[in-house]
Motif scaffolding. Structure first.
Motif, mmCIF file in Angstrom:
data_model
loop_
_atom_site.group_PDB
_atom_site.id
_atom_site.type_symbol
_atom_site.label_atom_id
_atom_site.label_comp_id
_atom_site.label_asym_id
_atom_site.label_seq_id
_atom_site.Cartn_x
_atom_site.Cartn_y
_atom_site.Cartn_z
ATOM 1 N N LEU A 273 0.804 -1.225 0.000
ATOM 2 C CA LEU A 273 0.000 0.000 0.000
ATOM 3 C C LEU A 273 0.835 1.273 0.000
ATOM 4 C CD1 LEU A 273 -2.758 -1.020 2.570
ATOM 5 C CD2 LEU A 273 -2.926 -1.009 0.076
ATOM 6 N N ALA A 274 2.139 1.147 0.053
ATOM 7 C CA ALA A 274 3.005 2.334 0.128
ATOM 8 C C ALA A 274 2.853 3.227 -1.088
ATOM 9 C CB ALA A 274 4.465 1.901 0.290
ATOM 10 N N ARG A 275 2.496 2.630 -2.252
ATOM 11 C CA ARG A 275 2.371 3.403 -3.491
ATOM 12 C C ARG A 275 0.977 4.014 -3.660
ATOM 13 N NH1 ARG A 275 3.038 0.310 -8.245
ATOM 14 N NH2 ARG A 275 2.707 -1.659 -7.178
ATOM 15 N N VAL A 276 0.079 3.768 -2.692
ATOM 16 C CA VAL A 276 -1.299 4.249 -2.773
ATOM 17 C C VAL A 276 -1.418 5.558 -2.008
ATOM 18 C CG1 VAL A 276 -3.708 3.682 -2.228
ATOM 19 C CG2 VAL A 276 -2.114 1.866 -2.938
ATOM 20 N N TRP A 277 -2.247 6.493 -2.541
ATOM 21 C CA TRP A 277 -2.486 7.726 -1.799
ATOM 22 C C TRP A 277 -2.938 7.370 -0.387
ATOM 23 C CZ3 TRP A 277 -0.484 11.638 -4.145
ATOM 24 C CH2 TRP A 277 -0.556 11.757 -5.534
ATOM 25 N N GLN A 278 -2.384 8.051 0.598
ATOM 26 C CA GLN A 278 -2.653 7.719 1.996
ATOM 27 C C GLN A 278 -4.140 7.737 2.316
ATOM 28 O OE1 GLN A 278 -0.384 10.025 4.754
ATOM 29 N NE2 GLN A 278 -1.210 9.008 6.545
ATOM 30 N N ILE A 279 -4.853 8.704 1.737
ATOM 31 C CA ILE A 279 -6.267 8.842 2.036
ATOM 32 C C ILE A 279 -7.074 7.647 1.527
ATOM 33 C CG2 ILE A 279 -6.899 10.073 -0.079
ATOM 34 C CD1 ILE A 279 -8.682 11.862 1.581
ATOM 35 N N ARG A 280 -6.519 6.898 0.556
ATOM 36 C CA ARG A 280 -7.248 5.788 -0.057
ATOM 37 C C ARG A 280 -6.784 4.416 0.430
ATOM 38 N NH1 ARG A 280 -10.450 6.676 -3.909
ATOM 39 N NH2 ARG A 280 -10.128 4.656 -4.915
ATOM 40 N N ARG A 281 -5.791 4.379 1.276
ATOM 41 C CA ARG A 281 -5.238 3.089 1.679
ATOM 42 C C ARG A 281 -6.248 2.169 2.363
ATOM 43 N NH1 ARG A 281 0.704 5.326 3.665
ATOM 44 N NH2 ARG A 281 1.431 5.856 1.556
ATOM 45 N N PRO A 282 -7.090 2.652 3.300
ATOM 46 C CA PRO A 282 -8.065 1.738 3.911
ATOM 47 C C PRO A 282 -9.028 1.141 2.894
ATOM 48 C CG PRO A 282 -7.825 3.742 5.224
ATOM 49 C CD PRO A 282 -7.111 3.990 3.936
ATOM 50 N N LEU A 283 -9.489 1.965 1.934
ATOM 51 C CA LEU A 283 -10.420 1.490 0.909
ATOM 52 C C LEU A 283 -9.766 0.445 0.017
ATOM 53 C CD1 LEU A 283 -13.207 1.814 -0.443
ATOM 54 C CD2 LEU A 283 -12.199 3.606 -1.857
ATOM 55 N N VAL A 284 -8.539 0.735 -0.441
ATOM 56 C CA VAL A 284 -7.828 -0.195 -1.313
ATOM 57 C C VAL A 284 -7.511 -1.486 -0.560
ATOM 58 C CG1 VAL A 284 -5.674 -0.561 -2.596
ATOM 59 C CG2 VAL A 284 -6.894 1.618 -2.798
ATOM 60 N N ALA A 285 -7.156 -1.382 0.704
ATOM 61 C CA ALA A 285 -6.856 -2.576 1.506
ATOM 62 C C ALA A 285 -8.073 -3.492 1.589
ATOM 63 C CB ALA A 285 -6.392 -2.175 2.898
ATOM 64 N N ARG A 286 -9.261 -2.898 1.787
ATOM 65 C CA ARG A 286 -10.484 -3.702 1.849
ATOM 66 C C ARG A 286 -10.764 -4.375 0.515
ATOM 67 N NH1 ARG A 286 -12.539 0.792 4.623
ATOM 68 N NH2 ARG A 286 -13.850 1.401 2.856
ATOM 69 N N ALA A 287 -10.541 -3.645 -0.562
ATOM 70 C CA ALA A 287 -10.791 -4.211 -1.890
ATOM 71 C C ALA A 287 -9.850 -5.369 -2.181
ATOM 72 C CB ALA A 287 -10.646 -3.123 -2.954
ATOM 73 N N LEU A 288 -8.585 -5.233 -1.800
ATOM 74 C CA LEU A 288 -7.608 -6.285 -2.064
ATOM 75 C C LEU A 288 -7.882 -7.544 -1.245
ATOM 76 C CD1 LEU A 288 -4.297 -4.219 -2.316
ATOM 77 C CD2 LEU A 288 -5.523 -5.341 -4.178
ATOM 78 N N LYS A 289 -8.488 -7.378 -0.093
ATOM 79 C CA LYS A 289 -8.839 -8.558 0.703
ATOM 80 C C LYS A 289 -9.996 -9.333 0.066
ATOM 81 C CE LYS A 289 -7.191 -6.703 5.110
ATOM 82 N NZ LYS A 289 -7.554 -6.132 6.427
ATOM 83 N N ARG A 290 -10.816 -8.618 -0.711
ATOM 84 C CA ARG A 290 -11.976 -9.253 -1.323
ATOM 85 C C ARG A 290 -11.678 -9.744 -2.735
ATOM 86 N NH1 ARG A 290 -14.760 -5.143 -1.156
ATOM 87 N NH2 ARG A 290 -14.860 -4.550 -3.347
ATOM 88 N N LEU A 291 -10.817 -9.039 -3.460
ATOM 89 C CA LEU A 291 -10.572 -9.320 -4.866
ATOM 90 C C LEU A 291 -9.185 -9.935 -5.049
ATOM 91 C CD1 LEU A 291 -11.969 -5.967 -6.312
ATOM 92 C CD2 LEU A 291 -13.125 -8.180 -6.284
ATOM 93 N N THR A 292 -9.145 -11.174 -5.476
ATOM 94 C CA THR A 292 -7.869 -11.835 -5.750
ATOM 95 C C THR A 292 -7.331 -11.366 -7.095
ATOM 96 O OG1 THR A 292 -8.906 -13.680 -6.899
ATOM 97 C CG2 THR A 292 -8.652 -13.877 -4.500
#
Length: 344
Positions: A273-292
């Motif tokens: 997640l280091a390359r993701v905008w900080q404000i979007r990291r929680p959202l992207v983290a949730r998506a990655l847990k759901r989407l392989t």
């Protein structure tokens, strides 16, 4: 001397160079660099301005005569030379080199060019400008440099962003510096001077259909199918075209795929997640847990099919296919489209 647009202001504060080259493909930064030079030139008494654009058949002798002639009103002169191709040819290269080697104290030459290829950067005329004057190299702002640029622009309007504001603007307007500049100008008028909050930025961006499209994509990433259906119906009623929603969603899927690949290889989540905008990291983290990674590849192929439907190159209802794709991103398995191994 090569400088960036961010360094140009300090360089101009020390005085004008005998000549300038501005090269790059970011129109806003090119135009603002040129305007900064013009402003300093007027302060220093360059009150006449002539503009030449090099097209096919351009007569370089006209420019040579202009450079050698005296001003009608004895003012110092600014000559702007536009090179749409970045290649002045033999005659033009010779004239520019001559001017760089023997500049006139009463004439300021500014060459404006598209992005230069390696051959042009190594050419004699460019080297001559860099030796005698200043080369403003305009490069696209990547995700690492963009936040600092936005923060500086906000500061120039007397605005102090609260945490998350810069990332919010950067994410929603990434890749469009003109839109960022216009948004900061609008915030300056709405807020005046002082602290600008996330709520104020969201309210400002909400006037744009593009912002609502991003909200739709975020709802899909969060897995909220109810909100996705409601927002999609609202955007459709407002006349938002499916192609805009497809573009934003496809961009998100393409950015998620390499992150999912790193996660599948066992890379720690914080590093992924280091390359993701900080404000979007929680959202992207949730998506990655759901989407392989496999699921994301399937969704990207589904998005490609939707693209063909939207363009009329494949049969189907564009709104129905868009809804199916969004709900598949939410994690609803019955909305995902299965592809055979040899499917295009």
């Amino acid at each position: 001397m090569p400088v960036s647009p961010e360094q140009l202001g300090r360089a101009l504060g020390r005085g004008l160079a005998p000549l300038y080259l501005i090269s790059g493909d970011e129109p806003l930064l090119v135009d603002e660099s040129l305007e900064a030079i013009r402003t300093r030139a007027r302060t220093d008494g360059y009150l006449e301005r002539s503009v030449f654009s090099v097209e096919s058949g351009f007569d370089w002798n006209i420019l040579r005569t202009e450079c050698q002639s005296l001003s009608l009103f004895a003012d110092r002169r600014l000559i702007e030379l536009r090179l749409p191709t970045g290649k002045p040819g033999d005659a033009g290269a010779e004239l520019i080199t001559e001017f760089a080697e023997r500049p006139s104290p009463d004439l300021l030459l500014v060459v404006i060019s598209t992005k230069l290829d390696k051959g042009s950067r190594d050419s004699r005329w460019v080297q001559a400008i860099e030796a005698a004057g200043t080369h403003v190299q305009v490069r696209p702002l990547d995700t690492q440099r963009l936040p600092a640029w936005i923060a500086q622009r906000l500061a120039s309007h007397g605005l102090q962003p609260e945490p998350g504001v810069v990332d919010l603007i950067a994410w929603h307007l990434e890749g469009n510096l003109l839109a960022v500049a216009q948004e900061v100008d609008k915030l300056g008028m709405l807020v005046g001077r002082g602290t600008v909050t996330r709520a104020e930025v969201e309210a400002s961006l909400a006037d744009s259909a593009r912002f609502n499209v991003y909200q739709l994509v975020d709802a899909a990433l969060s897995g909220d199918a109810v909100v996705v259906r409601r927002m999609l119906a609202s955007l459709r009623a407002d006349g938002t075209e499916p192609i805009l929603m497809h573009w934003a969603l496809a961009r998100e899927l393409r950015s998620l795929a390499p992150l999912a690949q790193e996660r599948a290889r066992g890379k720690p989540e914080a590093a992924v997640l280091a390359r993701v905008w900080q404000i979007r990291r929680p959202l992207v983290a949730r998506a990655l847990k759901r989407l392989t990674l496999t699921a994301l590849y399937r969704l990207m192929r589904q998005a490609a099919t939707l693209d063909r439907v939207i363009k009329g190159q494949a049969a189907g209802d564009r709104w129905l296919e868009l809804e199916r794709l969004l709900l598949a991103v939410c994690g609803l398995p019955h909305c995902a489209v299965e592809f055979s191994e040899d499917a295009g």
